[in-house]
Design an enzyme around this catalytic site. Structure first.
Site, mmCIF file in Angstrom:
data_model
loop_
_atom_site.group_PDB
_atom_site.id
_atom_site.type_symbol
_atom_site.label_atom_id
_atom_site.label_comp_id
_atom_site.label_asym_id
_atom_site.label_seq_id
_atom_site.Cartn_x
_atom_site.Cartn_y
_atom_site.Cartn_z
ATOM 1 N N ASP A 37 -48.508 28.218 11.872
ATOM 2 C CA ASP A 37 -48.133 29.468 11.253
ATOM 3 C C ASP A 37 -49.351 30.286 10.552
ATOM 4 O O ASP A 37 -50.179 29.554 9.868
ATOM 5 C CB ASP A 37 -46.927 29.421 10.171
ATOM 6 N N ALA A 72 -27.225 28.908 15.609
ATOM 7 C CA ALA A 72 -26.873 29.848 14.589
ATOM 8 C C ALA A 72 -27.264 29.419 13.185
ATOM 9 O O ALA A 72 -27.070 28.292 12.805
ATOM 10 C CB ALA A 72 -25.328 30.134 14.778
ATOM 11 N N PHE A 85 -30.185 28.733 21.043
ATOM 12 C CA PHE A 85 -28.824 29.286 20.600
ATOM 13 C C PHE A 85 -28.309 28.832 19.360
ATOM 14 O O PHE A 85 -27.295 29.272 19.050
ATOM 15 C CB PHE A 85 -28.005 28.684 21.801
ATOM 16 N N CYS A 114 -30.410 38.954 14.759
ATOM 17 C CA CYS A 114 -30.283 39.098 16.270
ATOM 18 C C CYS A 114 -29.416 40.045 16.754
ATOM 19 O O CYS A 114 -30.097 40.767 17.727
ATOM 20 C CB CYS A 114 -29.602 37.674 16.672
ATOM 21 N N PHE A 115 -28.015 40.068 16.474
ATOM 22 C CA PHE A 115 -27.247 40.970 17.226
ATOM 23 C C PHE A 115 -27.589 42.379 17.339
ATOM 24 O O PHE A 115 -27.756 42.673 18.616
ATOM 25 C CB PHE A 115 -25.903 40.801 16.581
ATOM 26 N N ARG A 162 -46.759 29.732 3.326
ATOM 27 C CA ARG A 162 -45.592 29.276 4.108
ATOM 28 C C ARG A 162 -45.539 27.631 4.773
ATOM 29 O O ARG A 162 -44.762 27.153 4.386
ATOM 30 C CB ARG A 162 -45.057 30.208 5.240
ATOM 31 N N PHE A 184 -26.134 37.514 4.886
ATOM 32 C CA PHE A 184 -25.458 37.888 6.092
ATOM 33 C C PHE A 184 -24.249 36.994 6.578
ATOM 34 O O PHE A 184 -23.303 37.497 7.468
ATOM 35 C CB PHE A 184 -26.262 38.411 7.179
ATOM 36 N N LYS A 185 -24.310 36.012 5.995
ATOM 37 C CA LYS A 185 -23.152 34.985 6.449
ATOM 38 C C LYS A 185 -23.184 33.680 5.449
ATOM 39 O O LYS A 185 -24.139 33.633 4.618
ATOM 40 C CB LYS A 185 -23.081 34.529 7.985
HETATM 41 C C1 UDX Z 1 -26.325 34.501 16.225
HETATM 42 C C2 UDX Z 1 -25.759 33.532 17.499
HETATM 43 O O1 UDX Z 1 -24.363 33.140 17.155
HETATM 44 C C3 UDX Z 1 -26.585 32.445 17.781
HETATM 45 O O2 UDX Z 1 -26.009 31.745 19.117
HETATM 46 C C4 UDX Z 1 -28.060 33.015 18.268
HETATM 47 O O3 UDX Z 1 -28.910 32.069 18.666
HETATM 48 C C5 UDX Z 1 -28.593 34.038 17.042
HETATM 49 O O4 UDX Z 1 -27.665 35.115 16.685
HETATM 50 P P1 UDX Z 1 -26.490 34.100 13.612
HETATM 51 O O5 UDX Z 1 -27.120 35.337 13.595
HETATM 52 O O6 UDX Z 1 -27.150 32.748 12.848
HETATM 53 O O7 UDX Z 1 -26.242 33.287 15.024
HETATM 54 O O8 UDX Z 1 -25.032 34.121 13.090
HETATM 55 P P2 UDX Z 1 -23.581 34.274 13.690
HETATM 56 O O9 UDX Z 1 -22.737 32.971 13.177
HETATM 57 O O10 UDX Z 1 -23.507 34.565 15.051
HETATM 58 O O11 UDX Z 1 -23.069 35.486 12.723
HETATM 59 C C6 UDX Z 1 -23.503 36.597 12.680
HETATM 60 C C7 UDX Z 1 -22.735 37.780 12.384
HETATM 61 O O12 UDX Z 1 -21.560 37.903 12.504
HETATM 62 C C8 UDX Z 1 -22.519 37.499 10.685
HETATM 63 O O13 UDX Z 1 -22.830 38.534 9.699
HETATM 64 C C9 UDX Z 1 -21.195 37.135 10.499
HETATM 65 O O14 UDX Z 1 -20.496 37.108 9.248
HETATM 66 C C10 UDX Z 1 -20.382 37.933 11.418
HETATM 67 N N1 UDX Z 1 -19.171 37.497 12.296
HETATM 68 C C11 UDX Z 1 -19.179 36.237 12.783
HETATM 69 C C12 UDX Z 1 -17.936 38.082 11.875
HETATM 70 O O15 UDX Z 1 -18.088 39.114 11.244
HETATM 71 N N2 UDX Z 1 -16.952 37.681 12.311
HETATM 72 C C13 UDX Z 1 -16.705 36.614 13.249
HETATM 73 O O16 UDX Z 1 -15.632 36.261 13.608
HETATM 74 C C14 UDX Z 1 -17.975 35.783 13.493
#
Ligand code: UDX
Length: 442
Positions: free
Chosen positions: A17, A144, A142, A256-257, A22, A318-319
């Protein structure tokens, strides 16, 4: 990479990196990110076959296979600003690999990238027809956050995309051989590069679409008195639909999303596919709407004014099970509450350092407190932002006593026992379910 090192002692894995600080953290007892189980994995292989180094050029030179996981944020300038992926780090890496190599190498695209980005890498590294030959493959990640070690140890599938040339297929086999050390053969999918890149993007699109779908229904439930959790349960028991990713809440966050949807939207527009672009834009629109709706509900419930009121945010990640706050719905909601001149107290078991960075510009309008009981002291409302398990187990009677009355709880994740809270005296506002309130209009 730590999991690859763990599962394949015969490979030497080195992470590089440009941020030497880091790297020093990765070499220390305090890893720079929180991820359940990661400490154990890193400690067991670090110094054996897993190394962290800031010497990028030397390590490129020595490697046979290079996994590229540089960040590809949403481009914030010029053409495609706010939508396209910013590929500057990706291209710089390609040039650096070319400069530092004196033998052919396999280059693996790990970052989530728009379809056909591997082609750019290939063009740069193979630009000299008389020079070295590099095979560029796609092997999307993939995992999470929060369940990364589990996701990597027992993946649903591993995907490896390559050119279908003789050298492309040989390179693909080398990558497949890594995963065969612990992943069953039938779970390792091979394809062409473009399909592999697109599969990763589309997986994230489907997951985010499910969340926006259930969140759109939660708005309808709140107006009509239905319970979104009951609807989700009934719908999810249809095996064709399945029960995952059907939890209504305050909208999806994470790195990601949103980025991936906007990426696809931008590409669709480039290809003139306006209808397809509009369809996916709707997923982002519902996500924004869900966050805004949550704030509006708070405002209306609390007598249409939040000015000077203390609001405690339970969670900022975020989760759950991560300290990551990138694109966290909590950040948006915090800003909107401060627009209404609310005063915030933020608590989170793992994300406070990042929350402090995110909210640095808001001065003394926001306080940070690790202990949830202390955080709720003197507050008018609690808003649950992150589904941390520990928030279920708190003594809410004790919390109620410390709060200003009437006391409000806005459960943005539907994780608490709403009836019990109501019986204690709280006015309870879940997502997509009828509110339980003592404040009856006369
Ligand atoms: C996601 C994908 O799941 C993963 O496969 C990819 O490689 C990267 O992006 P991540 O961003 O770590 O992973 O979290 P994820 O568990 O998917 O949750 C994304 C968001 O959706 C969070 O804010 C979570 O709280 C929210 N979420 C998830 C909901 O609001 N409702 C649900 O039922 C599931």
């Amino acid at each position: 990479m730590a999991v690859i090192a763990l599962k394949c002692p015969q490979y030497k894995v080195t992470l590089v990196d440009s941020n030497a600080g880091r790297i020093a953290e990765w070499n220390s007892d305090r890893l720079p990110i929180y991820e359940p189980g990661l400490d154990e994995v890193v400690t067991s292989v670090r110094g054996k076959n897993l190394f962290f180094s800031a010497e990028i050029e030397k390590n490129i030179h020595e490697a046979d296979i290079i996994f590229v996981s540089v960040n590809t944020p949403t481009k914030m300038f010029g053409v495609g600003a706010g939508m396209a992926a910013d590929l500057q780090y990706w291209e710089k890496t390609a040039r650096q690999i070319l400069t530092c190599s004196d033998q052919p190498k396999i280059i693996v695209e790990k970052s989530t990238l728009p379809v056909k980005t591997a082609l750019t890498m290939e063009r740069i590294v193979n630009s000299d027809p008389d020079g070295l030959h590099f095979d560029v493959l796609s092997n999307p990640e993939f995992l999470a956050e929060g369940t990364a070690i589990q996701d990597l140890s027992e993946p649903d599938r591993v995907l490896v995309g390559s050119r279908l040339t003789e050298s492309g297929l040989a390179a693909r086999q080398e990558i497949v051989d890594i995963y065969r050390n612990w992943v069953p053969e039938e779970k390792i999918l091979v394809s062409d590069v473009w399909s592999s890149e697109l599969s990763k993007l589309v997986s994230n699109l489907f997951l985010s679409q499910r969340i926006s779908t259930i969140n759109s229904i939660s708005a309808f439930c709140e107006k009509t008195g239905a319970d979104v959790a009951r609807v989700a349960k009934a719908v999810g028991m249809d095996h064709r639909i399945g029960d995952k990713f059907l939890k209504a809440g305050i909208g999806f966050g994470g790195s990601c999303f949103k980025k991936d949807i906007l990426n696809l939207v931008y590409m669709c527009q480039t290809y003139g596919l306006e209808e397809v672009a509009d369809y996916w834009k709707g997923v982002v629109r519902i996500n924004e709407y869900q966050k805004e709706r949550f704030v509006t509900n708070m405002l209306q419930a609390m007598f249409n004014t939040l000015a000077g009121k203390r609001i405690c945010l339970f969670g900022f990640a975020f989760k759950a099970d991560t300290g990551d706050t990138r694109e966290s719905a909590a950040f948006y909601i915090a800003r909107r509450l401060m627009d209404e001149q609310a005063r915030l107290v933020v608590t989170d078991p793992k994300a406070l350092p990042n929350a402090k960075i995110d909210l640095a510009g808001f001065g003394d309008a926001v306080e940070f407190e690790r202990c949830p009981y202390e955080a709720a002291e003197g507050c008018h409302a609690i808003a649950v932002m992150t589904e941390w398990l520990q928030y279920r187990a708190l003594d809410y009677q004790k919390i109620y006593k410390r709060m200003v009355k009437p006391a409000f709880i806005f459960d943005g994740r539907n994780i608490l026992d709403h009836k019990a809270l109501f019986d204690m005296g709280f006015n309870v506002y879940p997502v997509g379910k009828p509110a339980l309130t003592h404040l009856h209009e006369s």
